[in-house]
Scaffold this motif. Structure first.
Motif, short mmCIF file in Angstrom:
data_model
loop_
_atom_site.label_atom_id
_atom_site.label_comp_id
_atom_site.label_asym_id
_atom_site.label_seq_id
_atom_site.Cartn_x
_atom_site.Cartn_y
_atom_site.Cartn_z
N VAL A 55 3.12 5.97 -6.35
CA VAL A 55 3.95 4.80 -6.07
C VAL A 55 3.15 3.53 -5.81
O VAL A 55 3.47 2.47 -6.37
CB VAL A 55 4.90 5.10 -4.89
CG1 VAL A 55 5.56 3.82 -4.36
CG2 VAL A 55 5.97 6.10 -5.31
N VAL A 59 3.88 -0.27 -7.47
CA VAL A 59 4.43 -1.34 -6.65
C VAL A 59 3.49 -2.54 -6.62
O VAL A 59 3.91 -3.69 -6.81
CB VAL A 59 4.69 -0.83 -5.22
CG1 VAL A 59 5.05 -1.99 -4.29
CG2 VAL A 59 5.81 0.20 -5.21
N GLN A 114 10.07 10.13 -1.95
CA GLN A 114 9.82 9.04 -2.89
C GLN A 114 10.71 7.84 -2.61
O GLN A 114 10.26 6.70 -2.65
CB GLN A 114 10.02 9.54 -4.32
CG GLN A 114 9.53 8.54 -5.37
CD GLN A 114 9.71 9.08 -6.78
OE1 GLN A 114 10.79 8.97 -7.33
NE2 GLN A 114 8.65 9.67 -7.33
N GLY A 115 11.98 8.10 -2.32
CA GLY A 115 12.89 7.00 -2.02
C GLY A 115 12.47 6.22 -0.79
O GLY A 115 12.44 4.98 -0.81
N LEU A 116 12.14 6.93 0.28
CA LEU A 116 11.72 6.27 1.51
C LEU A 116 10.39 5.55 1.33
O LEU A 116 10.23 4.40 1.75
CB LEU A 116 11.62 7.31 2.64
CG LEU A 116 12.93 7.89 3.15
CD1 LEU A 116 12.66 9.03 4.11
CD2 LEU A 116 13.77 6.80 3.83
N TYR A 118 8.82 4.53 -1.45
CA TYR A 118 8.81 3.41 -2.38
C TYR A 118 9.30 2.13 -1.70
O TYR A 118 8.66 1.08 -1.79
CB TYR A 118 9.69 3.70 -3.60
CG TYR A 118 9.69 2.58 -4.61
CD1 TYR A 118 8.81 2.57 -5.67
CD2 TYR A 118 10.57 1.49 -4.47
CE1 TYR A 118 8.78 1.52 -6.58
CE2 TYR A 118 10.55 0.44 -5.38
CZ TYR A 118 9.65 0.47 -6.43
OH TYR A 118 9.64 -0.58 -7.32
N ASN A 119 10.42 2.23 -1.01
CA ASN A 119 10.98 1.04 -0.36
C ASN A 119 10.11 0.56 0.79
O ASN A 119 9.91 -0.65 0.97
CB ASN A 119 12.40 1.33 0.12
CG ASN A 119 13.38 1.44 -1.04
OD1 ASN A 119 13.79 0.44 -1.61
ND2 ASN A 119 13.76 2.66 -1.39
N ALA A 120 9.57 1.51 1.58
CA ALA A 120 8.69 1.12 2.68
C ALA A 120 7.42 0.46 2.16
O ALA A 120 6.98 -0.58 2.67
CB ALA A 120 8.35 2.34 3.53
N HIS A 121 6.83 1.05 1.12
CA HIS A 121 5.59 0.49 0.59
C HIS A 121 5.84 -0.87 -0.08
O HIS A 121 4.99 -1.76 -0.01
CB HIS A 121 4.94 1.45 -0.40
CG HIS A 121 3.53 1.08 -0.76
ND1 HIS A 121 2.48 1.32 0.09
CD2 HIS A 121 3.01 0.46 -1.85
CE1 HIS A 121 1.37 0.88 -0.46
NE2 HIS A 121 1.67 0.34 -1.62
N PHE A 122 6.99 -1.02 -0.72
CA PHE A 122 7.34 -2.30 -1.31
C PHE A 122 7.35 -3.40 -0.24
O PHE A 122 6.79 -4.49 -0.44
CB PHE A 122 8.70 -2.22 -2.00
CG PHE A 122 9.18 -3.51 -2.58
CD1 PHE A 122 8.78 -3.91 -3.85
CD2 PHE A 122 10.02 -4.35 -1.85
CE1 PHE A 122 9.22 -5.12 -4.39
CE2 PHE A 122 10.46 -5.55 -2.38
CZ PHE A 122 10.05 -5.94 -3.65
N LEU A 123 7.96 -3.11 0.90
CA LEU A 123 8.03 -4.11 1.96
C LEU A 123 6.65 -4.39 2.55
O LEU A 123 6.31 -5.54 2.83
CB LEU A 123 8.99 -3.63 3.06
CG LEU A 123 10.47 -3.56 2.66
CD1 LEU A 123 11.30 -2.95 3.78
CD2 LEU A 123 10.99 -4.95 2.30
#
Length: 219
Positions: A55, A59, A114-116, A118-123
């Protein structure tokens, strides 16, 4: 030019400041969680972790691509390098999937993780690219150690050493009679490269560089 030495398998970046300590603590926490869930089922643990490890590169590449478009500036080759990292991590995953298919519970874990992540790493990457790259560097450090443990257990005949999967032979140009150990050695070297690239990127950002010098073309 970032200095990369894939033969150095013991390097550890000592954390400096709150950002680095947060990244290291998060990696250690996730590693401990994975070990508690899978124990000695290293292949299954790796399947879940590699779905996460693939991920950060994607990102970071996406956000850097958009940033360069906004600023009308060249990416200096970083977008391709980060995309290559994501592809490389996906190949690691494919090697283990050919050896040990995840069960239903593990597939649910993959979906949630993966869902958690991806969004956490994006932020994290959006608000603090330095922390995001340091986090990826520490993930790679942990992977280098994990593969060293796997190799040690193969050498001590505690784990099987079957023929290397075809995907590994093709990707790393291994000998036709290569074994799993040969593929693990190649993956460990990959992780050492990812470690140095991401720690180097984070350090450059900490030193005020908007875009650091590109890495050597080793990927």
């Amino acid at each position: 030019m970032l200095q990369i030495d894939k033969t150095d398998l013991t390097h550890h970046h000592a954390p400096h400041g709150l950002s680095d300590r947060f990244a290291l603590a998060l990696v250690r926490g996730l590693g401990a969680l994975a070990r508690s869930l899978f124990g000695r089922r290293y292949g299954n643990r790796t399947i879940v972790l590699e779905t996460i490890a693939a991920v950060p590169g994607m990102v970071a590449a996406t956000l850097l691509h958009l940033k360069c478009l906004r600023r009308l500036q060249d990416d200096r080759g970083w977008v391709r390098s980060l995309m290559d990292e994501a592809e490389n991590q996906r190949t690691h995953l494919m090697v283990f999937v050919t050896l040990d298919r995840p069960n239903g519970f593990e597939r649910i874990l993959i979906l949630l993780a993966q869902g958690l992540f991806y969004n956490a790493h994006f932020l994290i990457c959006l608000f603090s690219p330095r922390t995001a790259h340091r986090l990826t560097g520490y993930f790679a450090e942990d992977a280098v150690k994990g593969y060293a443990e796997y190799l040690r257990e193969i050498d001590q005949e505690q784990r099987e050493n079957p023929p290397a999967p075809e995907v590994a032979i093709a990707y790393w140009n291994l000998a036709p009679d290569a074994r799993l150990r040969d593929a693990i050695v190649a993956m460990q070297a990959d992780e050492a490269i990812h470690r140095d690239i991401n720690h180097g990127f984070a350090t450059a950002l900490a030193n005020g560089q908007d875009l650091p010098d590109p890495p050597s073309p080793l990927l």
